[in-house]
Design a protein around this motif. Structure first.
Motif, mmCIF file in Angstrom:
data_model
loop_
_atom_site.group_PDB
_atom_site.id
_atom_site.type_symbol
_atom_site.label_atom_id
_atom_site.label_comp_id
_atom_site.label_asym_id
_atom_site.label_seq_id
_atom_site.Cartn_x
_atom_site.Cartn_y
_atom_site.Cartn_z
ATOM 1 N N ASN A 106 0.865 -1.188 0.000
ATOM 2 C CA ASN A 106 0.000 0.000 0.000
ATOM 3 C C ASN A 106 0.892 1.225 0.000
ATOM 4 O O ASN A 106 1.889 1.268 0.723
ATOM 5 C CB ASN A 106 -0.875 0.011 1.270
ATOM 6 N N GLU A 110 -0.737 7.213 -3.758
ATOM 7 C CA GLU A 110 -1.142 6.904 -5.128
ATOM 8 C C GLU A 110 -2.050 5.674 -5.190
ATOM 9 O O GLU A 110 -1.566 4.538 -5.286
ATOM 10 C CB GLU A 110 0.137 6.689 -5.978
ATOM 11 N N SER A 132 -15.049 1.853 2.884
ATOM 12 C CA SER A 132 -14.133 2.127 1.775
ATOM 13 C C SER A 132 -14.875 2.856 0.665
ATOM 14 O O SER A 132 -16.038 2.562 0.393
ATOM 15 C CB SER A 132 -13.598 0.796 1.228
ATOM 16 N N GLY A 134 -12.963 3.094 -2.153
ATOM 17 C CA GLY A 134 -12.081 2.664 -3.243
ATOM 18 C C GLY A 134 -11.149 3.766 -3.716
ATOM 19 O O GLY A 134 -10.728 3.774 -4.872
ATOM 20 N N HIS A 136 -11.902 6.947 -3.945
ATOM 21 C CA HIS A 136 -12.606 8.089 -4.547
ATOM 22 C C HIS A 136 -12.753 9.256 -3.581
ATOM 23 O O HIS A 136 -12.641 10.422 -3.981
ATOM 24 C CB HIS A 136 -14.001 7.663 -5.026
ATOM 25 N N ALA A 139 -12.242 11.379 2.574
ATOM 26 C CA ALA A 139 -12.883 12.224 3.589
ATOM 27 C C ALA A 139 -14.325 11.777 3.822
ATOM 28 O O ALA A 139 -14.842 11.845 4.938
ATOM 29 C CB ALA A 139 -12.826 13.688 3.169
ATOM 30 N N ARG A 142 -14.345 8.698 6.024
ATOM 31 C CA ARG A 142 -14.198 9.105 7.416
ATOM 32 C C ARG A 142 -15.517 9.635 7.995
ATOM 33 O O ARG A 142 -15.919 9.281 9.092
ATOM 34 C CB ARG A 142 -13.116 10.181 7.461
HETATM 35 C C1 LIG Z 1 -6.459 5.337 -1.631
HETATM 36 C C2 LIG Z 1 -6.084 5.559 -0.175
HETATM 37 C C3 LIG Z 1 -4.783 4.821 -0.042
HETATM 38 C C4 LIG Z 1 -4.496 4.419 1.363
HETATM 39 O O1 LIG Z 1 -4.040 5.259 2.105
HETATM 40 O O2 LIG Z 1 -4.772 3.239 1.664
HETATM 41 C C5 LIG Z 1 -5.959 7.016 0.189
HETATM 42 C C6 LIG Z 1 -5.293 7.937 -0.555
HETATM 43 C C7 LIG Z 1 -5.217 9.330 -0.339
HETATM 44 N N1 LIG Z 1 -5.801 10.011 0.711
HETATM 45 C C8 LIG Z 1 -5.615 11.356 0.542
HETATM 46 C C9 LIG Z 1 -6.153 12.374 1.338
HETATM 47 C C10 LIG Z 1 -6.947 12.223 2.479
HETATM 48 N N2 LIG Z 1 -7.071 11.056 3.209
HETATM 49 C C11 LIG Z 1 -7.889 11.272 4.254
HETATM 50 C C12 LIG Z 1 -8.219 10.296 5.239
HETATM 51 C C13 LIG Z 1 -8.063 8.927 5.124
HETATM 52 N N3 LIG Z 1 -7.600 8.263 4.018
HETATM 53 C C14 LIG Z 1 -7.798 6.936 4.143
HETATM 54 C C15 LIG Z 1 -7.571 5.980 3.159
HETATM 55 C C16 LIG Z 1 -7.112 6.164 1.863
HETATM 56 N N4 LIG Z 1 -6.524 7.271 1.410
HETATM 57 C C17 LIG Z 1 -7.185 5.096 0.819
HETATM 58 C C18 LIG Z 1 -8.548 5.081 0.152
HETATM 59 C C19 LIG Z 1 -9.663 4.865 1.119
HETATM 60 C C20 LIG Z 1 -11.005 4.992 0.485
HETATM 61 O O3 LIG Z 1 -11.342 5.988 -0.114
HETATM 62 O O4 LIG Z 1 -11.729 3.983 0.550
HETATM 63 C C21 LIG Z 1 -8.487 6.631 5.447
HETATM 64 C C22 LIG Z 1 -9.939 6.277 5.119
HETATM 65 C C23 LIG Z 1 -7.915 5.449 6.221
HETATM 66 C C24 LIG Z 1 -6.472 5.601 6.668
HETATM 67 O O5 LIG Z 1 -5.702 6.384 6.126
HETATM 68 O O6 LIG Z 1 -6.141 4.864 7.602
HETATM 69 C C25 LIG Z 1 -8.360 7.972 6.227
HETATM 70 C C26 LIG Z 1 -9.541 8.346 7.125
HETATM 71 C C27 LIG Z 1 -9.249 7.795 8.491
HETATM 72 C C28 LIG Z 1 -10.317 8.164 9.469
HETATM 73 O O7 LIG Z 1 -11.340 7.487 9.501
HETATM 74 O O8 LIG Z 1 -10.119 9.095 10.275
HETATM 75 C C29 LIG Z 1 -8.343 12.617 4.224
HETATM 76 C C30 LIG Z 1 -9.339 13.217 5.181
HETATM 77 C C31 LIG Z 1 -8.724 13.738 6.429
HETATM 78 O O9 LIG Z 1 -7.521 13.609 6.662
HETATM 79 O O10 LIG Z 1 -9.505 14.313 7.188
HETATM 80 C C32 LIG Z 1 -7.723 13.236 3.118
HETATM 81 C C33 LIG Z 1 -7.918 14.689 2.647
HETATM 82 C C34 LIG Z 1 -9.139 14.770 1.718
HETATM 83 C C35 LIG Z 1 -8.914 14.145 0.358
HETATM 84 O O11 LIG Z 1 -7.898 14.401 -0.286
HETATM 85 O O12 LIG Z 1 -9.815 13.387 -0.090
HETATM 86 C C36 LIG Z 1 -4.811 11.552 -0.601
HETATM 87 C C37 LIG Z 1 -4.351 12.897 -1.125
HETATM 88 C C38 LIG Z 1 -3.092 13.329 -0.331
HETATM 89 C C39 LIG Z 1 -2.601 14.697 -0.741
HETATM 90 O O13 LIG Z 1 -3.354 15.477 -1.313
HETATM 91 O O14 LIG Z 1 -1.395 14.927 -0.472
HETATM 92 C C40 LIG Z 1 -4.540 10.283 -1.136
HETATM 93 C C41 LIG Z 1 -3.733 9.984 -2.373
HETATM 94 C C42 LIG Z 1 -4.591 10.176 -3.610
HETATM 95 O O15 LIG Z 1 -5.798 9.999 -3.570
HETATM 96 O O16 LIG Z 1 -3.994 10.515 -4.639
#
Ligand SMILES: C[C@@]1(CC(=O)O)c2cc3[nH]c(cc4nc(cc5[nH]c(cc(n2)[C@H]1CCC(=O)O)[C@@](C)(CC(=O)O)[C@@H]5CCC(=O)O)C(CC(=O)O)=C4CCC(=O)O)c(CCC(=O)O)c3CC(=O)O
Ligand SMILES: NC(=O)C1=CN([C@@H]2O[C@H](COP(=O)(O)OP(=O)(O)OC[C@H]3O[C@@H](n4cnc5c(N)ncnc54)[C@H](O)[C@@H]3O)[C@@H](O)[C@H]2O)C=CC1
Length: 218
Positions: A106, A110, A132, A134, A136, A139, A142
Motif C-alpha cells: 500500500n 497513489e 471504503s 475505493g 474516490h 474524507a 471518514r
Molecule cells: C487510496 C487511499 C490509499 C491508502 O491510504 O490506503 C488514500 C489515498 C489518499 N488520501 C488522501 C487524502 C486524504 N485522506 C484522508 C483520510 C483517510 N484516508 C484513508 C484511506 C485512503 N486514502 C485510501 C482510500 C480509502 C477509500 O477511499 O476507501 C483513510 C480512510 C484510512 C487511513 O488512512 O487509515 C483515512 C480516514 C481515516 C479516518 O477514519 O479518520 C483525508 C481526510 C482527512 O484527513 O480528514 C484526506 C484529505 C481529503 C482528500 O484528499 O480526499 C490523498 C491525497 C493526499 C494529498 O493530497 O497529499 C490520497 C492519495 C490520492 O488519492 O492521490
C-alpha cells in the motif's frame, strides 16, 4: 492524480506476529503504525524521522525503528509492506520492489499503485466497521464511519461477546444456529435491544439446561 475504476475487495487481515514493513515516519505513517500495532503486527519502521508518538513507541520497544532512508532490498522478510513517505519516487520504488517479490503493498500517495487500500475504521470491542470508497473520497469514508459508528450500541458489543462465548461452548449445528440468530433479530434480540440483559441471561440459562438434558455438551 489518478483515477480508480475497479471495486476493492474487502478482507480483514490477521497480522498477529507477522512482520510488517512501514516506510516513513510522519503523520500518515503514525496512523498506520497504531492500527498495525493494535492488530498485533511485528512492526518494522524505516524512516530518518519519526513523530513524537512513533518515537515513544520505538523507545518503548513496541516497534523496531531504523533511522535511515529506504534502500532496495528492505522489503525482504516481511509479510506486508506500507509506504508513507512524502517522496513519490521512493514510494514508487518501494511498490515496484514489493510487487517483484510477490508482496502486497500500500502506498499512501497513489491509489492506483496500491494492492490494497485502507478503509476508515471504527471499533467497538470485537466489532469493526470499515468504510471504503475505493480511493474516490477518503474524507467521505471518514465522515460515514463516524456517522454509522454511532449506530453500534453497547448492547451490540455485549451481544458479540456473548455470541463468541456461546460459539466456543456449544457444538455446531442447526440448534446453535437458531439460538445465535434469535440473539440478533429474534425474541432474545428484541429483549437485548431494550437493555434487558438479565432477562436474556435467565432465558439462556433455562434453554441451555435443556441442551444438557438432551445430551448436548455445554
Ligand atoms: C487510496 C487511499 C490509499 C491508502 O491510504 O490506503 C488514500 C489515498 C489518499 N488520501 C488522501 C487524502 C486524504 N485522506 C484522508 C483520510 C483517510 N484516508 C484513508 C484511506 C485512503 N486514502 C485510501 C482510500 C480509502 C477509500 O477511499 O476507501 C483513510 C480512510 C484510512 C487511513 O488512512 O487509515 C483515512 C480516514 C481515516 C479516518 O477514519 O479518520 C483525508 C481526510 C482527512 O484527513 O480528514 C484526506 C484529505 C481529503 C482528500 O484528499 O480526499 C490523498 C491525497 C493526499 C494529498 O493530497 O497529499 C490520497 C492519495 C490520492 O488519492 O492521490
Ligand atoms: N492516504 C492518506 O490517507 C493520506 C496520504 N497522504 C500522503 O501521504 C504521504 C505522507 O504524508 P505525511 O505523513 O503527512 O508526510 P510527512 O512529511 O509528515 O512524513 C513523511 C515521512 O517520510 C519520511 N521519509 C522521507 N523520505 C524517506 C525515505 N527515502 N525513506 C524513508 N522515509 C522517508 C520522512 O522522514 C517523514 O517521516 C504524502 O505523500 C501525502 O500526500 C496525505 C494525507 C492522507
Amino acid at each position: 492524480m489518478s483515477t480508480v475504476t475497479a471495486i476493492d475487495y474487502p478482507v480483514s487481515l490477521r497480522l498477529e506476529g507477522r512482520r510488517v514493513l512501514l516506510v516513513g515516519g510522519g503523520t500518515v505513517a503514525e496512523g498506520r503504525a497504531l492500527a498495525l500495532l493494535d492488530a498485533g503486527a511485528r512492526l518494522h519502521v524505516i524512516s530518518p524521522t519519526l513523530t513524537d508518538t512513533l518515537q515513544r513507541l520505538a523507545t518503548a520497544g513496541r516497534l523496531e525503528w531504523e533511522s535511515r532512508t529506504y534502500r532496495p532490498g528492505d522489503t525482504r522478510g516481511h509479510a506486508l509492506v506500507l509506504s508513507a513517505t512524502d517522496d513519490a519516487e521512493v514510494n514508487q520504488h518501494l511498490v515496484a520492489e514489493a510487487r517483484a517479490s510477490g508482496l502486497w503493498v500500500n502506498t499512501a500517495d497513489e491509489p492506483e499503485l496500491c494492492d490494497f487500500t485502507l478503509p476508515s475504521v471504527e471499533r467497538r470491542g470485537p466489532i469493526t466497521l470499515a468504510i471504503s470508497t475505493g480511493g474516490h473520497a477518503p474524507a467521505l469514508a471518514r465522515h460515514l464511519r463516524r456517522e454509522l459508528g454511532d449506530h453500534i450500541a453497547s448492547h451490540h458489543v455485549w451481544l458479540a461477546r456473548l455470541s463468541g462465548w456461546l460459539r466456543r461452548h456449544l457444538p455446531r449445528g442447526p440448534q446453535r444456529q437458531l439460538l445465535l440468530k434469535r440473539l440478533v433479530d429474534g425474541d432474545l434480540g428484541a429483549l437485548l435491544a431494550r437493555g434487558e440483559r438479565g432477562a436474556v441471561f435467565t432465558r439462556l440459562r433455562s434453554e441451555l439446561k435443556t441442551w444438557k438434558s438432551s445430551g448436548e455438551p455445554t
